[in-house]
Design an enzyme around this catalytic site. Structure first.
Site, PDB file in Angstrom:
ATOM      1  N   LYS A   1       0.848  -1.215   0.000  1.00 49.69           N
ATOM      2  CA  LYS A   1       0.000   0.000   0.000  1.00 49.69           C
ATOM      3  C   LYS A   1       0.868   1.245   0.000  1.00 49.69           C
ATOM      4  O   LYS A   1       2.022   1.224   0.434  1.00 49.69           O
ATOM      5  CB  LYS A   1      -0.949   0.022   1.211  1.00 49.69           C
ATOM      6  CG  LYS A   1      -0.284   0.034   2.599  1.00 49.69           C
ATOM      7  CD  LYS A   1       0.132   1.386   3.101  1.00 49.69           C
ATOM      8  CE  LYS A   1       1.040   1.306   4.322  1.00 49.69           C
ATOM      9  NZ  LYS A   1       1.814   2.492   4.605  1.00 49.69           N
TER      10      LYS A   1
ATOM     11  N   ASP B   1      -2.000  -1.973   9.936  1.00 49.53           N
ATOM     12  CA  ASP B   1      -2.213  -1.992   8.481  1.00 49.53           C
ATOM     13  C   ASP B   1      -2.756  -3.331   7.978  1.00 49.53           C
ATOM     14  O   ASP B   1      -3.034  -3.466   6.780  1.00 49.53           O
ATOM     15  CB  ASP B   1      -0.897  -1.720   7.740  1.00 49.53           C
ATOM     16  CG  ASP B   1      -0.362  -0.319   7.981  1.00 49.53           C
ATOM     17  OD1 ASP B   1      -1.140   0.551   8.417  1.00 49.53           O
ATOM     18  OD2 ASP B   1       0.834  -0.099   7.722  1.00 49.53           O
TER      19      ASP B   1
HETATM   20  O1  C5P Z   1       0.481  -1.444  14.318  1.00 46.89           O
HETATM   21  P1  C5P Z   1       1.913  -1.715  14.005  1.00 46.89           P
HETATM   22  O2  C5P Z   1       2.481  -2.823  14.842  1.00 46.89           O
HETATM   23  O3  C5P Z   1       2.176  -1.913  12.565  1.00 46.89           O
HETATM   24  O4  C5P Z   1       2.694  -0.407  14.398  1.00 46.89           O
HETATM   25  C1  C5P Z   1       4.104  -0.370  14.483  1.00 46.89           C
HETATM   26  C2  C5P Z   1       4.518   0.813  15.348  1.00 46.89           C
HETATM   27  O5  C5P Z   1       4.176   2.025  14.685  1.00 46.89           O
HETATM   28  C3  C5P Z   1       3.811   0.894  16.687  1.00 46.89           C
HETATM   29  O6  C5P Z   1       4.502   0.147  17.662  1.00 46.89           O
HETATM   30  C4  C5P Z   1       3.840   2.377  16.999  1.00 46.89           C
HETATM   31  O7  C5P Z   1       5.095   2.745  17.505  1.00 46.89           O
HETATM   32  C5  C5P Z   1       3.722   3.001  15.630  1.00 46.89           C
HETATM   33  N1  C5P Z   1       2.319   3.370  15.294  1.00 46.89           N
HETATM   34  C6  C5P Z   1       1.750   4.471  15.937  1.00 46.89           C
HETATM   35  N2  C5P Z   1       0.468   4.832  15.630  1.00 46.89           N
HETATM   36  C7  C5P Z   1      -0.242   4.158  14.702  1.00 46.89           C
HETATM   37  C8  C5P Z   1       0.324   3.046  14.017  1.00 46.89           C
HETATM   38  C9  C5P Z   1       1.625   2.681  14.350  1.00 46.89           C
HETATM   39  O8  C5P Z   1       2.384   5.103  16.782  1.00 46.89           O
HETATM   40  N3  C5P Z   1      -1.475   4.537  14.421  1.00 46.89           N
END
Ligand code: C5P
Length: 326
Positions: free
Chosen positions: A19, A147
């Site tokens: 994406k 995501d």
């Molecule tokens: O959700 P995911 O594990 O992919 O996110 C990775 C990191 O990105 C999270 O640990 C966080 O530090 C950051 N993140 C965030 N806010 C979001 C999505 C991701 O701070 N909405």
């Protein structure tokens, strides 16, 4: 004695897309450490394929783009996806061989790991005939990463919350992209933390007002309804871009090179470092890709179009079609 012969389910291959974010508006950090977002996800035709096969123990193997950088253990989001589905469907001990064929670069801001997790959810749901609905899968996906739900559905969609609450966006037309891959990856968590630091520094000098809740760009939504890439190009925005540029200043040159070579819009994709360039049409995306490759500002360039479908089981004829000369 004749032993019972258990039927062995055939392997299932699922294809899931990368994406780009057409808008990525980042709000303040929440109590759980995540940031509230409003984003416009757009799936593009750069895919990982994941094949799942019944096995005595769970294993994971990775081939293709950046394979050596992908963990082949429980820390892989695809492994966690298989475990989560097994748990949710009451098959705790179920084991599966997971083979990932990567084309989406790792730590690139293209949600490649999320694509692999989404593909594994769809693949195991089919392999185990678990019968989970799209809604059930979306709920499981949200527990794996922000995501992952979008990688299930693909297309163009607005993400809210931390990105996991989706509504389809009314978009028409096909969009043509050149994607410039960086030489080194970026950690999503580090990019968000840098974004917070940059904002705090600006607030301290009085340069920036308090960070407010993010809002959807209505001009972008109108442009997507029109299907005109010339309208969309200047409306691409990414609040994480200053953080990605501060961590990898060379990306400024990459963005400038794309603009010089006629991109309608030039933006860091998600947390970066991939730079996404919107072109007028397929021919101009090809010209842009050639020019970027020649300019030496990135490791490699791919062309892709969007919107692409979400995680989809690959039938035999699809595989056959892949072998046809284009
Ligand atoms: O959700 P995911 O594990 O992919 O996110 C990775 C990191 O990105 C999270 O640990 C966080 O530090 C950051 N993140 C965030 N806010 C979001 C999505 C991701 O701070 N909405």
């Amino acid at each position: 004695m004749i032993s019972a012969i258990r039927p062995v389910a055939a392997p299932v291959t699922v294809r899931a897309p990368a994406k780009v974010n057409l808008q990525l508006a980042v709000g303040p950090a929440r109590a759980d450490g995540y940031h509230s977002l409003v984003t416009v996800f757009h799936a593009v035709s750069l895919f990982d394929d994941v094949t799942v096969t019944t096995a005595d123990k769970t294993t994971i193997s990775v081939t293709g783009e950046d394979a050596a950088a992908v963990p082949a253990d429980r820390s892989n989001l695809a492994w966690q996806a298989a475990s989560a589905l097994a748990k949710a469907t009451g098959q705790r001990g179920a084991s599966v061989r997971i083979e990932i064929r990567k084309r989406i670069p790792v730590a690139a801001g293209l949600a490649g790991g999320s694509a692999d997790a989404a593909a594994t959810l769809v693949g195991c749901n089919e392999l185990w005939q678990a019968g989970l609905s799209a809604r059930d899968l979306a709920e499981l996906a949200a527990t794996l990463g922000s995501d992952v739900p979008f990688a299930l559905v693909g297309g163009t969609a607005v993400g809210r919350g931390r990105g996991e609450q989706l509504t389809p966006a009314l978009a028409t037309g096909t969009y043509h992209w050149a994607l410039a891959f960086g030489r080194e990856g970026l950690s999503t968590a580090e990019v968000y933390a840098t974004c917070d630091r940059l904002r705090a520094a600006k607030a301290a000098t009085g340069d920036q007002a308090e960070v407010t809740e993010p809002e959807l760009s209505h001009p972008l939504m109108a442009a997507l309804r029109s299907g005109d890439p010339e309208q969309i190009g200047p409306l691409l925005t990414n609040d994480l871009q200053p953080a990605a540029l501060s961590l990898q200043p060379a990306l400024r040159r990459t963005l400038a090179a794309g603009r010089e070579h006629g991109a309608l819009g030039a933006i860091v994709s998600g947390s970066g470092p991939t730079c996404a360039f919107l072109a007028q049409d397929a021919a101009r995306a090809r010209d842009l890709a050639v020019a970027l490759t020649g300019s030496g500002v990135c490791r490699a360039v791919a062309r892709a179009s969007g919107p692409a479908p979400g995680a989809t089981v690959v039938r035999d004829w699809d595989r056959h079609r892949d072998r046809q000369p284009s």
